[in-house]
Design a protein around this motif. Sequence first.
Motif, PDB file in Angstrom:
ATOM      1  N   UNK A 287      32.550  62.545  36.256  1.00 11.68           N
ATOM      2  CA  UNK A 287      31.091  62.365  36.299  1.00 11.68           C
ATOM      3  C   UNK A 287      30.685  61.068  35.615  1.00 11.68           C
ATOM      4  N   UNK A 288      31.616  60.147  35.483  1.00 14.71           N
ATOM      5  CA  UNK A 288      31.249  58.858  34.875  1.00 14.71           C
ATOM      6  C   UNK A 288      30.239  58.121  35.744  1.00 14.71           C
ATOM      7  N   UNK A 289      30.258  58.408  37.026  1.00 16.98           N
ATOM      8  CA  UNK A 289      29.195  57.871  37.880  1.00 16.98           C
ATOM      9  C   UNK A 289      29.417  56.456  38.374  1.00 16.98           C
ATOM     10  N   UNK A 290      30.671  55.994  38.429  1.00 15.61           N
ATOM     11  CA  UNK A 290      30.933  54.674  39.019  1.00 15.61           C
ATOM     12  C   UNK A 290      30.491  54.746  40.486  1.00 15.61           C
ATOM     13  N   UNK A 615      21.680  51.672  34.571  1.00 14.98           N
ATOM     14  CA  UNK A 615      22.888  52.471  34.360  1.00 14.98           C
ATOM     15  C   UNK A 615      22.552  53.952  34.198  1.00 14.98           C
ATOM     16  N   UNK A 616      23.533  54.801  34.517  1.00 14.69           N
ATOM     17  CA  UNK A 616      23.368  56.255  34.401  1.00 14.69           C
ATOM     18  C   UNK A 616      24.519  56.803  33.565  1.00 14.69           C
ATOM     19  N   UNK A 617      24.165  57.638  32.599  1.00  8.78           N
ATOM     20  CA  UNK A 617      25.180  58.185  31.691  1.00  8.78           C
ATOM     21  C   UNK A 617      26.061  59.233  32.370  1.00  8.78           C
ATOM     22  N   UNK A 618      27.141  59.601  31.689  1.00 12.08           N
ATOM     23  CA  UNK A 618      28.034  60.671  32.140  1.00 12.08           C
ATOM     24  C   UNK A 618      27.408  62.015  31.780  1.00 12.08           C
ATOM     25  N   UNK A 621      28.302  64.648  28.810  1.00 12.57           N
ATOM     26  CA  UNK A 621      27.860  64.593  27.416  1.00 12.57           C
ATOM     27  C   UNK A 621      26.354  64.397  27.273  1.00 12.57           C
ATOM     28  N   UNK A 622      25.670  64.432  28.394  1.00 11.10           N
ATOM     29  CA  UNK A 622      24.213  64.284  28.364  1.00 11.10           C
ATOM     30  C   UNK A 622      23.635  65.406  29.227  1.00 11.10           C
ATOM     31  N   UNK A 623      22.337  65.588  29.193  1.00  9.63           N
ATOM     32  CA  UNK A 623      21.756  66.589  30.103  1.00  9.63           C
ATOM     33  C   UNK A 623      22.014  66.215  31.561  1.00  9.63           C
ATOM     34  N   UNK A 630      26.125  70.874  41.062  1.00 10.86           N
ATOM     35  CA  UNK A 630      26.304  72.175  40.400  1.00 10.86           C
ATOM     36  C   UNK A 630      25.459  73.283  41.035  1.00 10.86           C
ATOM     37  N   UNK A 631      24.152  73.059  41.224  1.00 12.45           N
ATOM     38  CA  UNK A 631      23.387  74.134  41.882  1.00 12.45           C
ATOM     39  C   UNK A 631      23.826  74.372  43.318  1.00 12.45           C
ATOM     40  N   UNK A 632      24.144  73.316  44.040  1.00 13.50           N
ATOM     41  CA  UNK A 632      24.490  73.448  45.455  1.00 13.50           C
ATOM     42  C   UNK A 632      25.796  74.215  45.646  1.00 13.50           C
ATOM     43  N   UNK A 633      26.745  73.956  44.758  1.00 14.75           N
ATOM     44  CA  UNK A 633      28.071  74.552  44.912  1.00 14.75           C
ATOM     45  C   UNK A 633      28.263  75.769  44.013  1.00 14.75           C
ATOM     46  N   UNK A 634      27.250  76.093  43.239  1.00 13.08           N
ATOM     47  CA  UNK A 634      27.382  77.232  42.334  1.00 13.08           C
ATOM     48  C   UNK A 634      28.429  76.998  41.270  1.00 13.08           C
ATOM     49  N   UNK A 635      28.542  75.741  40.828  1.00 12.54           N
ATOM     50  CA  UNK A 635      29.557  75.402  39.836  1.00 12.54           C
ATOM     51  C   UNK A 635      28.885  74.810  38.610  1.00 12.54           C
ATOM     52  N   UNK A 636      29.676  74.514  37.617  1.00 13.89           N
ATOM     53  CA  UNK A 636      29.147  73.802  36.456  1.00 13.89           C
ATOM     54  C   UNK A 636      30.278  73.015  35.825  1.00 13.89           C
ATOM     55  N   UNK A 637      29.881  72.085  34.981  1.00 16.92           N
ATOM     56  CA  UNK A 637      30.876  71.316  34.225  1.00 16.92           C
ATOM     57  C   UNK A 637      31.716  72.306  33.411  1.00 16.92           C
ATOM     58  N   UNK A 638      33.021  72.177  33.458  1.00 12.50           N
ATOM     59  CA  UNK A 638      33.899  73.082  32.697  1.00 12.50           C
ATOM     60  C   UNK A 638      34.757  72.231  31.775  1.00 12.50           C
ATOM     61  N   UNK A 639      34.284  72.047  30.544  1.00 16.81           N
ATOM     62  CA  UNK A 639      35.092  71.256  29.623  1.00 16.81           C
ATOM     63  C   UNK A 639      35.265  71.983  28.301  1.00 16.81           C
ATOM     64  N   UNK A 640      36.221  71.491  27.506  1.00 16.85           N
ATOM     65  CA  UNK A 640      36.497  72.063  26.206  1.00 16.85           C
ATOM     66  C   UNK A 640      35.466  71.569  25.198  1.00 16.85           C
ATOM     67  N   UNK A 641      35.723  71.664  23.929  1.00 13.16           N
ATOM     68  CA  UNK A 641      37.016  72.134  23.416  1.00 13.16           C
ATOM     69  C   UNK A 641      37.168  73.650  23.519  1.00 13.16           C
ATOM     70  N   UNK A 642      38.415  74.054  23.705  1.00  9.28           N
ATOM     71  CA  UNK A 642      38.700  75.471  23.846  1.00  9.28           C
ATOM     72  C   UNK A 642      38.873  76.138  22.488  1.00  9.28           C
ATOM     73  N   UNK A 643      38.978  75.291  21.451  1.00  7.14           N
ATOM     74  CA  UNK A 643      39.252  75.840  20.132  1.00  7.14           C
ATOM     75  C   UNK A 643      40.735  75.924  19.863  1.00  7.14           C
TER      76      UNK A 643
END
Length: 662
Positions: A287-290, A615-618, A621-623, A630-643
Amino acid sequence: MPHQPGASYFADLEPLLEQVSKPIQYVGGELNSTVKDWHVGGHAANGDDLTVRWALMYPDAYEVGLPNQGTQILYEVINECDNALAERTYSVWPDMEALLREHDLPQVTVDAHRAVGDFDVFGLSFSTELGYTNMLTALDLAGIPLHAADRDESHPLVVAGGHAAFNPETIADFIDMAIIGDGEQAVLGVTDLIAAWKAEGRPGGRTEILARLAATGGVYVPAFFDVDYLPDGRIQRVSPNRGGVPWRTSKHTVTDLDEWPYPKTPLVPLAETVHERMSVEIFRGCTRGCRFCQAGMITRPVRERSITGIGEMVEAGLAASGFEEVGLLSLSSADHSEIAEMTKGLADRYEGTNTGLSLPSTRVDAFNIDLANELTRNGRRSGLTFAPEGGSERIRKVINKMVTEEDLINTVAAAYGAGWRQVKLYFMCGLPTETDEDVLQIADLAKRVIETGRQVSGRRDIRCTVSIGGFVPKPHTPFQWAAQLGAEETDARLAKLRDAIRSDKRYGSSIGFRYHDGEPGVVEGLLSRGDRRVGRVIEEVWRDGGRFDGWSEHFSYERWMAAAERGLAGTGVDVAWYTTREREQSEVLPWDHIDSGLDKDWLWEDWQEALAGGEVEDCRWTPCFDCGVCPQMGTSIEIGPTGKTLLPLSVVGGGPRPGLEA
Ligand code: SF4
């Protein structure tokens, strides 16, 4: 004796092997390859065959195709099914093609040397559009009619996948269907539908199974869509021509990578291949957005594999394959939220062993150098690669590559200071709004890099290599409306850059210059943003001998241009219309009915933002900034930390260390 479906052709093939180059590529039997019984799925009470058989092809030579992760994943996932089997096939070199034709032998799989035409599904994974002509060779050798419309019940369903299938329109005539996006779950769904249809006695034949697949909304069947054109050549509309077919076909997204730890048993090639290592995909999406990057846009959102899952895959994959190198793959590996813990854990575990670790990553920052240093604790520090992509600060804003010149200089200073001797820098030429001046700044940048390197290392033998190629605007990116730079203009700009680099004797010998000329990019541009009318061009090229177009020694620009002249005659459009023409917002694009999840309005806004240098942020780490995925595909960002900051692995050399989970 008449040929039995599923019978091996090896006895016929064997005498030919001594007449071709690299015969080992046709032999199969690699470690972790699989040959299943042709009737593994059994039969129905009435004798109907219930097995679903996939022939999987990466349409390039074995040495390029075998390491392909996508194909290996599908191969393993399908072969785990009780009622299905998968075998692999790759493009045969022209010497083998000639012999197969001479001896009237078909395209066969490498696993059991079964005829591709005997399978139920012939699936091709396209990383690049330049593989399209190789598909036609394989279809023809397999005895499968080139045009989907000419196929009958005796032929496999031909399906395209991979990144280049996100615009399947140029190959619409040749494929029965396309599966968009992540393949591992999708192939199982397709297998189930085919199995059910077979169990029912194949009601309605080929059309019925294609209709059932299309009705899911996740399989695109070009024959079920009509394309109307405006008098000026643009598309008026693309619409389904039968009931039950959704207007748009959605991409598939695997949400939890930990549930799909494939390949579990990586294939170990017999012949030399481009990557002699096992790979573990540490996350998918970017999602860096290049704005130029199709891979990033179409694989959104980011889905990380957990550090635990990665550790387990590395351990199991090494044990199953005996490889001595592990590549931690993704579009930008240093962006994994737990990359530091991961690399340290792996470096600790394999320190003192023969196992090497590599991290293909191009982010420009000092953190990346730390990672690279970690992975080469004992090794030689030869070369590091970074991709600033744009030569000037202005153009890097246009492409949303948020790297300043100071970032780059600080990064290379850290690299040379840590003992690295060579830095490779990747750039593109022909980016939207680009002028000669933007590209010529690459020469100044390279000189500053050498100057900095000499200062921090105190040596004069350091090197910097500038690698640059022409930019090709791609579907489903903010640059999908942009005009591509013509081949001659690209070459002229690159020649000026070369002269600027070589003219300064103080630095010239320390700076390497590699470039790809503009002509292949024009063909790639035609195929990337083309529509169904371009299919005739592909077929003309192939009939004229076009093969292995991704290989410079086989590629012929003249052949493509001559074929385009013939293939597009009477359409009112030409190669320039597809490549160097900027599109307007209102234009219906050939791939608009393929739903990558990206909102077209958002892409357009980002295109306008690019032209304004914004420029547009990633969004990791931002809203969220509403790209739509995400809404279209019923998904979301899945990142850690997992702990879980440590790998679930003990150290291989020297016994467990304190602090590492056993
Ligand atoms: S919908 Fe939002 S969070 Fe999801 S990928 Fe797009 S911008 Fe990122």
